[in-house]
Write a protein that holds these residues in place. Structure first.
Motif, PDB file in Angstrom:
ATOM      1  N   ASN A  66       0.819  -1.211   0.000  1.00  0.00           N
ATOM      2  CA  ASN A  66       0.000   0.000   0.000  1.00  0.00           C
ATOM      3  C   ASN A  66       0.854   1.263   0.000  1.00  0.00           C
ATOM      4  OD1 ASN A  66       0.425   0.891   2.794  1.00  0.00           O
ATOM      5  ND2 ASN A  66      -0.650  -1.007   3.314  1.00  0.00           N
ATOM      6  N   PHE A  67       0.167   2.398   0.029  1.00  0.00           N
ATOM      7  CA  PHE A  67       0.770   3.705  -0.221  1.00  0.00           C
ATOM      8  C   PHE A  67       1.680   4.226   0.894  1.00  0.00           C
ATOM      9  CE2 PHE A  67      -1.254   6.082   3.052  1.00  0.00           C
ATOM     10  CZ  PHE A  67      -2.205   5.166   3.470  1.00  0.00           C
ATOM     11  N   SER A  68       1.590   3.681   2.091  1.00  0.00           N
ATOM     12  CA  SER A  68       2.172   4.366   3.258  1.00  0.00           C
ATOM     13  C   SER A  68       3.684   4.545   3.143  1.00  0.00           C
ATOM     14  CB  SER A  68       1.850   3.576   4.531  1.00  0.00           C
ATOM     15  OG  SER A  68       2.561   4.114   5.621  1.00  0.00           O
ATOM     16  N   SER A  69       4.148   5.796   3.389  1.00  0.00           N
ATOM     17  CA  SER A  69       5.576   6.108   3.271  1.00  0.00           C
ATOM     18  C   SER A  69       6.303   5.948   4.603  1.00  0.00           C
ATOM     19  CB  SER A  69       5.724   7.560   2.822  1.00  0.00           C
ATOM     20  OG  SER A  69       5.198   8.418   3.842  1.00  0.00           O
ATOM     21  N   GLY A  70       5.525   5.983   5.691  1.00  0.00           N
ATOM     22  CA  GLY A  70       6.142   5.945   7.019  1.00  0.00           C
ATOM     23  C   GLY A  70       6.500   7.326   7.543  1.00  0.00           C
ATOM     24  N   ARG A  71       6.098   8.366   6.822  1.00  0.00           N
ATOM     25  CA  ARG A  71       6.463   9.707   7.279  1.00  0.00           C
ATOM     26  C   ARG A  71       5.777  10.066   8.605  1.00  0.00           C
ATOM     27  NH1 ARG A  71       5.711  15.289   3.871  1.00  0.00           N
ATOM     28  NH2 ARG A  71       5.432  16.624   5.690  1.00  0.00           N
ATOM     29  N   ARG A  72       4.493   9.688   8.733  1.00  0.00           N
ATOM     30  CA  ARG A  72       3.766   9.998   9.974  1.00  0.00           C
ATOM     31  C   ARG A  72       4.499   9.418  11.192  1.00  0.00           C
ATOM     32  NH1 ARG A  72       0.050  12.962   9.502  1.00  0.00           N
ATOM     33  NH2 ARG A  72      -1.899  11.931   9.097  1.00  0.00           N
ATOM     34  N   GLY A  73       4.888   8.141  11.068  1.00  0.00           N
ATOM     35  CA  GLY A  73       5.538   7.472  12.191  1.00  0.00           C
ATOM     36  C   GLY A  73       6.912   8.061  12.473  1.00  0.00           C
ATOM     37  N   LEU A 186      -0.463   3.463  16.770  1.00  0.00           N
ATOM     38  CA  LEU A 186      -0.497   2.471  15.686  1.00  0.00           C
ATOM     39  C   LEU A 186      -0.763   3.130  14.333  1.00  0.00           C
ATOM     40  CD1 LEU A 186      -2.533  -0.143  17.779  1.00  0.00           C
ATOM     41  CD2 LEU A 186      -0.047  -0.017  17.492  1.00  0.00           C
ATOM     42  N   ALA A 187       0.293   3.781  13.807  1.00  0.00           N
ATOM     43  CA  ALA A 187       0.140   4.574  12.582  1.00  0.00           C
ATOM     44  C   ALA A 187       0.422   3.766  11.307  1.00  0.00           C
ATOM     45  CB  ALA A 187       1.069   5.787  12.639  1.00  0.00           C
ATOM     46  N   ALA A 188       0.854   2.519  11.441  1.00  0.00           N
ATOM     47  CA  ALA A 188       1.136   1.721  10.237  1.00  0.00           C
ATOM     48  C   ALA A 188      -0.152   1.470   9.455  1.00  0.00           C
ATOM     49  CB  ALA A 188       1.766   0.386  10.640  1.00  0.00           C
ATOM     50  N   ALA A 189      -0.016   1.336   8.146  1.00  0.00           N
ATOM     51  CA  ALA A 189      -1.162   1.012   7.289  1.00  0.00           C
ATOM     52  C   ALA A 189      -1.116  -0.499   7.054  1.00  0.00           C
ATOM     53  CB  ALA A 189      -1.075   1.767   5.980  1.00  0.00           C
ATOM     54  N   VAL A 190      -1.927  -1.213   7.808  1.00  0.00           N
ATOM     55  CA  VAL A 190      -1.851  -2.686   7.829  1.00  0.00           C
ATOM     56  C   VAL A 190      -2.933  -3.263   6.926  1.00  0.00           C
ATOM     57  CG1 VAL A 190      -1.935  -4.704   9.346  1.00  0.00           C
ATOM     58  CG2 VAL A 190      -1.036  -2.537  10.198  1.00  0.00           C
ATOM     59  N   SER A 191      -2.543  -4.231   6.135  1.00  0.00           N
ATOM     60  CA  SER A 191      -3.520  -4.831   5.217  1.00  0.00           C
ATOM     61  C   SER A 191      -4.703  -5.442   5.976  1.00  0.00           C
ATOM     62  CB  SER A 191      -2.842  -5.939   4.402  1.00  0.00           C
ATOM     63  OG  SER A 191      -3.796  -6.535   3.551  1.00  0.00           O
ATOM     64  N   SER A 238      -5.231   4.193  17.928  1.00  0.00           N
ATOM     65  CA  SER A 238      -5.205   3.618  16.575  1.00  0.00           C
ATOM     66  C   SER A 238      -5.391   4.753  15.570  1.00  0.00           C
ATOM     67  CB  SER A 238      -6.292   2.559  16.406  1.00  0.00           C
ATOM     68  OG  SER A 238      -7.570   3.153  16.418  1.00  0.00           O
ATOM     69  N   PHE A 239      -5.114   4.460  14.319  1.00  0.00           N
ATOM     70  CA  PHE A 239      -5.309   5.439  13.246  1.00  0.00           C
ATOM     71  C   PHE A 239      -6.357   4.902  12.294  1.00  0.00           C
ATOM     72  CE2 PHE A 239      -1.944   8.756  13.330  1.00  0.00           C
ATOM     73  CZ  PHE A 239      -1.353   8.380  14.526  1.00  0.00           C
ATOM     74  N   LYS A 240      -7.123   5.811  11.711  1.00  0.00           N
ATOM     75  CA  LYS A 240      -8.140   5.407  10.730  1.00  0.00           C
ATOM     76  C   LYS A 240      -7.953   6.264   9.483  1.00  0.00           C
ATOM     77  CE  LYS A 240     -11.317   2.993  11.039  1.00  0.00           C
ATOM     78  NZ  LYS A 240     -11.251   1.593  10.591  1.00  0.00           N
ATOM     79  N   LEU A 241      -7.726   5.609   8.370  1.00  0.00           N
ATOM     80  CA  LEU A 241      -7.592   6.329   7.100  1.00  0.00           C
ATOM     81  C   LEU A 241      -8.791   6.027   6.226  1.00  0.00           C
ATOM     82  CD1 LEU A 241      -5.540   7.889   5.077  1.00  0.00           C
ATOM     83  CD2 LEU A 241      -5.446   5.665   4.013  1.00  0.00           C
ATOM     84  N   GLU A 242      -9.364   7.065   5.629  1.00  0.00           N
ATOM     85  CA  GLU A 242     -10.422   6.888   4.628  1.00  0.00           C
ATOM     86  C   GLU A 242     -10.104   7.760   3.418  1.00  0.00           C
ATOM     87  OE1 GLU A 242     -12.724   4.681   4.676  1.00  0.00           O
ATOM     88  OE2 GLU A 242     -12.565   4.040   6.759  1.00  0.00           O
ATOM     89  N   ALA A 266      -8.048  10.194  13.122  1.00  0.00           N
ATOM     90  CA  ALA A 266      -8.743   9.965  11.852  1.00  0.00           C
ATOM     91  C   ALA A 266      -8.182  10.912  10.791  1.00  0.00           C
ATOM     92  CB  ALA A 266     -10.234  10.209  12.052  1.00  0.00           C
ATOM     93  N   ASN A 267      -7.901  10.347   9.622  1.00  0.00           N
ATOM     94  CA  ASN A 267      -7.385  11.198   8.533  1.00  0.00           C
ATOM     95  C   ASN A 267      -7.836  10.696   7.172  1.00  0.00           C
ATOM     96  OD1 ASN A 267      -3.825  10.109   8.551  1.00  0.00           O
ATOM     97  ND2 ASN A 267      -5.666   8.912   8.735  1.00  0.00           N
ATOM     98  N   VAL A 268      -7.781  11.644   6.190  1.00  0.00           N
ATOM     99  CA  VAL A 268      -8.187  11.337   4.820  1.00  0.00           C
ATOM    100  C   VAL A 268      -6.915  11.338   3.963  1.00  0.00           C
ATOM    101  CG1 VAL A 268      -9.471  12.249   2.834  1.00  0.00           C
ATOM    102  CG2 VAL A 268     -10.497  12.282   5.121  1.00  0.00           C
ATOM    103  N   ARG A 272      -3.957  14.274   4.567  1.00  0.00           N
ATOM    104  CA  ARG A 272      -3.421  13.766   5.837  1.00  0.00           C
ATOM    105  C   ARG A 272      -2.231  14.551   6.366  1.00  0.00           C
ATOM    106  NH1 ARG A 272      -1.185  10.488   1.903  1.00  0.00           N
ATOM    107  NH2 ARG A 272       0.788   9.387   2.303  1.00  0.00           N
ATOM    108  N   ARG A 273      -1.563  15.319   5.509  1.00  0.00           N
ATOM    109  CA  ARG A 273      -0.406  16.088   5.986  1.00  0.00           C
ATOM    110  C   ARG A 273      -0.819  17.381   6.682  1.00  0.00           C
ATOM    111  NH1 ARG A 273       2.349  11.985   5.888  1.00  0.00           N
ATOM    112  NH2 ARG A 273       2.895  11.074   3.921  1.00  0.00           N
ATOM    113  N   GLY A 274      -2.096  17.768   6.500  1.00  0.00           N
ATOM    114  CA  GLY A 274      -2.487  19.071   7.053  1.00  0.00           C
ATOM    115  C   GLY A 274      -3.714  19.045   7.938  1.00  0.00           C
TER     116      GLY A 274
END
Ligand code: PAZ
Length: 321
Positions: A66-73, A186-191, A238-242, A266-268, A272-274
């Motif tokens: 998936n897309f996650s870069s790991g920048r948030r973490g 828990l900011a990882a984007a887990v399948s 936990s984190f929630k992405l939509e 919660a972020n979109v 998500r960066r702002g």
């Protein structure tokens, strides 16, 4: 009679997800790290960061990612360290890393200069870093070295979904010894989907067999045993992405109702960066980067970490004196 839920998840983990060979060793390292910092009166945060790789073949050629870069973490880890936390950084191999993440887009060789001092030998030459190419490098390097020497950052890597699940369980058990001083971020984007090892072909899937149809199973919801059984006194985020902002808060509230943990960030995807919303059972805080913040290079993670470290302190006082 139905099996207790945790036994089901533990059984599933053991049966369908291969554990990394060094999981016990890493668990001991995490437990020692937590014990040391807990005894020194420090809070410890376990940050998960980056995306998970889901193999489609045992001898893996293809996988789902998936897309996650790991920048948030990575960025959050720096703010937790600045707030006095010790950090276990459970991150995807080669995803962004604390203190280097701002330099991720830089071509290293274009930013270095070779000074030969008139000689011809490369061994006697010096390599000089351009501070223009690496803004704030002296300050960042000094802080990184300080953190490293103080032993405040424990990096642990995962690649696959299986690694992630086993290492998160190990981390939760390791951190349970410090009770409410532990935070899970828990900011990882887990399948959400995987192919069980028992149903996975060993060899590379052949395109000569025609179009591919794969049925994937649902990944067990590991937040449930984490909150209830593995680290029941910890402060869990936990984190929630939509991608559809209209369902974001409802989904975040649904997660809080189901897992009964402390907060959801919660972020979109596109914003998500702002912009994020920190949702708790009682509150909802919108965190926004203003134009002024952007000019001053403030990151949204600074606001997230400030919100959550404050809430964690209140949690410790309220629940455990
Ligand atoms: O890793 P990144 O900085 O590119 O993105 C961060 C994020 C969107 C993965 C994180 O904020 C998040 O929402 N993680 C949870 C994703 C989910 O499983 O819903």
């Amino acid at each position: 009679m139905a099996e207790p839920r945790v036994a089901t998840i533990d059984g599933k983990l053991a049966e369908e997800f291969a554990a990394p060979s060094h999981v016990e060793e890493l668990k001991e390292q995490m437990a020692a790290f937590a014990g040391l910092h807990g005894a020194a009166g420090r809070k410890v945060v376990l940050i998960t960061s980056g995306g998970t790789k889901v193999p489609l073949e045992s001898r893996t050629v293809r996988f789902l990612d998936n897309f996650s870069s790991g920048r948030r973490g990575a960025s959050s880890a720096e703010y937790f360290l600045d707030s006095g936390y010790a950090v276990i950084f459970l991150h995807r191999h080669r995803s962004l890393y604390p203190y280097t993440h701002t330099y991720s887009g830089i071509n290293l060789l274009d930013s270095l200069q070779l000074q030969t001092g008139g000689g011809v030998s490369h061994e006697s030459s010096q390599v000089v870093v351009s501070q223009q190419a690496f803004p704030n490098i002296a300050k960042i390097l000094s802080r990184y070295q300080e953190v490293k020497e103080a032993g405040l950052l424990l990096p642990i890597e995962f690649s696959t979904l299986s690694d992630y699940l086993h290492l998160l369980k190990a981390a939760a058990q390791a951190l349970s010894t410090i009770g409410s001083k532990a935070m899970f971020y828990l900011a990882a984007a887990v399948s959400d989907f995987y192919v069980p090892s028992s149903e996975m072909p060993e060899h590379k899937i052949q395109s000569s067999n025609g179009p591919l149809q794969i049925t994937m199973k649902m990944v067990p919801k590991i937040l449930s045993p984490l909150v209830k059984d593995w680290a029941p006194q910890a402060f869990v985020i936990s984190f929630k992405l939509e991608t559809d902002s209209s369902i974001l808060i409802e989904k975040a509230r649904g997660a809080l109702d189901t897992y009964r943990h402390q907060a959801v960030v919660a972020n979109v995807l596109d914003t998500r960066r702002g912009y994020v919303v920190v949702v708790t059972p009682e509150t909802q805080a919108e965190l926004i980067l203003t134009e002024d913040d952007v000019r001053k290079e403030v990151e949204i993670e600074e606001k997230i970490v400030s919100n959550l470290t404050e809430a964690h302190s209140l949690f410790i006082t309220k629940h455990h004196g």
